[in-house]
Design a protein around this motif. Sequence first.
Motif, PDB file in Angstrom:
ATOM      1  N   CYS A 264       1.236  -0.765  -0.401  1.00 48.21           N
ATOM      2  CA  CYS A 264       0.070  -0.046   0.060  1.00 48.21           C
ATOM      3  C   CYS A 264       0.998   1.534  -0.075  1.00 48.21           C
ATOM      4  CB  CYS A 264      -1.171   0.387   1.480  1.00 48.21           C
ATOM      5  SG  CYS A 264      -2.470   1.360   1.907  1.00 48.21           S
ATOM      6  N   THR A 265       1.294   1.976  -0.916  1.00 48.32           N
ATOM      7  CA  THR A 265       1.693   3.580  -1.095  1.00 48.32           C
ATOM      8  C   THR A 265       0.974   4.446  -1.112  1.00 48.32           C
ATOM      9  OG1 THR A 265       3.385   2.239  -2.301  1.00 48.32           O
ATOM     10  CG2 THR A 265       3.140   4.171  -2.646  1.00 48.32           C
ATOM     11  N   CYS A 266       1.318   5.613  -0.195  1.00 49.44           N
ATOM     12  CA  CYS A 266       0.828   6.186   0.828  1.00 49.44           C
ATOM     13  C   CYS A 266       1.156   7.489   0.265  1.00 49.44           C
ATOM     14  CB  CYS A 266       0.185   5.929   2.159  1.00 49.44           C
ATOM     15  SG  CYS A 266       0.111   4.266   2.823  1.00 49.44           S
ATOM     16  N   SER A 267       0.274   8.359  -0.039  1.00 54.92           N
ATOM     17  CA  SER A 267       0.582   9.535  -0.607  1.00 54.92           C
ATOM     18  C   SER A 267      -0.414  10.922  -0.051  1.00 54.92           C
ATOM     19  CB  SER A 267       1.488  10.028  -1.967  1.00 54.92           C
ATOM     20  OG  SER A 267       0.064   9.863  -2.369  1.00 54.92           O
ATOM     21  N   GLY A 268       0.100  12.559   0.182  1.00 52.90           N
ATOM     22  CA  GLY A 268      -1.067  13.338  -0.017  1.00 52.90           C
ATOM     23  C   GLY A 268      -1.560  13.190   1.449  1.00 52.90           C
ATOM     24  N   PHE A 269      -0.078  12.789   2.812  1.00 48.40           N
ATOM     25  CA  PHE A 269      -0.586  13.145   4.430  1.00 48.40           C
ATOM     26  C   PHE A 269       0.608  12.362   4.828  1.00 48.40           C
ATOM     27  CE2 PHE A 269      -1.404   8.638   5.594  1.00 48.40           C
ATOM     28  CZ  PHE A 269      -1.783   8.230   4.470  1.00 48.40           C
ATOM     29  N   ALA A 270       1.114  13.075   6.138  1.00 45.24           N
ATOM     30  CA  ALA A 270       2.079  12.360   7.323  1.00 45.24           C
ATOM     31  C   ALA A 270       1.341  11.093   7.546  1.00 45.24           C
ATOM     32  CB  ALA A 270       1.656  13.497   7.946  1.00 45.24           C
ATOM     33  N   PHE A 271       2.744  10.518   6.201  1.00 47.19           N
ATOM     34  CA  PHE A 271       2.556   8.680   6.826  1.00 47.19           C
ATOM     35  C   PHE A 271       2.672   8.968   8.213  1.00 47.19           C
ATOM     36  CE2 PHE A 271       2.544   4.917   5.045  1.00 47.19           C
ATOM     37  CZ  PHE A 271       3.947   4.065   5.891  1.00 47.19           C
ATOM     38  N   ASN A 272       3.677   9.103   8.851  1.00 47.02           N
ATOM     39  CA  ASN A 272       4.301   8.659  10.337  1.00 47.02           C
ATOM     40  C   ASN A 272       3.192   9.117  11.105  1.00 47.02           C
ATOM     41  OD1 ASN A 272       6.621   7.304   9.643  1.00 47.02           O
ATOM     42  ND2 ASN A 272       7.376   9.168  10.190  1.00 47.02           N
ATOM     43  N   GLU A 273       1.829   9.354  11.287  1.00 50.14           N
ATOM     44  CA  GLU A 273       0.756   9.684  12.188  1.00 50.14           C
ATOM     45  C   GLU A 273       0.003   8.827  11.919  1.00 50.14           C
ATOM     46  OE1 GLU A 273       1.025  14.378  12.197  1.00 50.14           O
ATOM     47  OE2 GLU A 273       2.466  14.526  12.857  1.00 50.14           O
TER      48      GLU A 273
ATOM     49  N   MET B  32       3.965   4.774  12.663  1.00 49.30           N
ATOM     50  CA  MET B  32       4.924   6.046  13.848  1.00 49.30           C
ATOM     51  C   MET B  32       5.780   4.800  14.723  1.00 49.30           C
ATOM     52  SD  MET B  32       4.682   8.426  17.337  1.00 49.30           S
ATOM     53  CE  MET B  32       4.102   6.914  18.363  1.00 49.30           C
ATOM     54  N   ASP B  33       5.102   3.815  15.711  1.00 51.42           N
ATOM     55  CA  ASP B  33       5.768   3.132  16.750  1.00 51.42           C
ATOM     56  C   ASP B  33       5.515   1.331  15.992  1.00 51.42           C
ATOM     57  OD1 ASP B  33       3.614   3.543  18.674  1.00 51.42           O
ATOM     58  OD2 ASP B  33       3.833   2.478  17.258  1.00 51.42           O
ATOM     59  N   SER B  34       4.731   1.006  15.039  1.00 53.20           N
ATOM     60  CA  SER B  34       4.339  -0.490  13.814  1.00 53.20           C
ATOM     61  C   SER B  34       3.953  -1.586  15.427  1.00 53.20           C
ATOM     62  CB  SER B  34       6.419  -1.109  13.992  1.00 53.20           C
ATOM     63  OG  SER B  34       6.304  -0.069  12.687  1.00 53.20           O
ATOM     64  N   ARG B  35       2.805  -0.804  15.946  1.00 54.93           N
ATOM     65  CA  ARG B  35       2.672  -1.693  16.887  1.00 54.93           C
ATOM     66  C   ARG B  35       1.359  -2.264  15.670  1.00 54.93           C
ATOM     67  NH1 ARG B  35      -0.958   1.502  19.585  1.00 54.93           N
ATOM     68  NH2 ARG B  35      -0.079   3.975  19.393  1.00 54.93           N
ATOM     69  N   THR B  36       0.481  -2.903  16.299  1.00 60.22           N
ATOM     70  CA  THR B  36      -0.281  -4.311  15.627  1.00 60.22           C
ATOM     71  C   THR B  36      -1.510  -4.378  15.612  1.00 60.22           C
ATOM     72  OG1 THR B  36       1.182  -5.699  15.454  1.00 60.22           O
ATOM     73  CG2 THR B  36       1.903  -4.500  14.016  1.00 60.22           C
TER      74      THR B  36
END
Length: 127
Positions: free
Chosen positions: A20-29, A52-56
Amino acid sequence: QLVESGGGLVQSGGSLTLSCTCSGFAFNEAAIGWFRQAPGKAREGVAEITNMDSRTYYSEFAKGRFTISSDSARNTVALQIDRLTPEDTAVYFCAAARKDGGQWYLPHFLDYEYNDWGQGIQVTVSS
């Protein structure tokens, strides 16, 4: 914007990794979720991750065969599926949950928590 890739036709027992490639927003948030919808069935959540911290968080059926991961350098979230079965045949969607100040918790697949959706990608598993 979210764009899924990596789908297709695979044999039962094989593995597949969706991206899933993301764009247009702050990915880490954001938190990213993977969902799927099989023919004639309701959409269901598969896995989620906080970038941000890879919790799943995984649905019960996804534990053990599905692995979600986040790559902040590429703004992508991957979903690896192992030991595929025909029951995994579905359209797979990724979606982003975003809030002002950051999405710091996992949405647990609640639809109203998700702001943006990809168009979906077909995964077909042959027996």
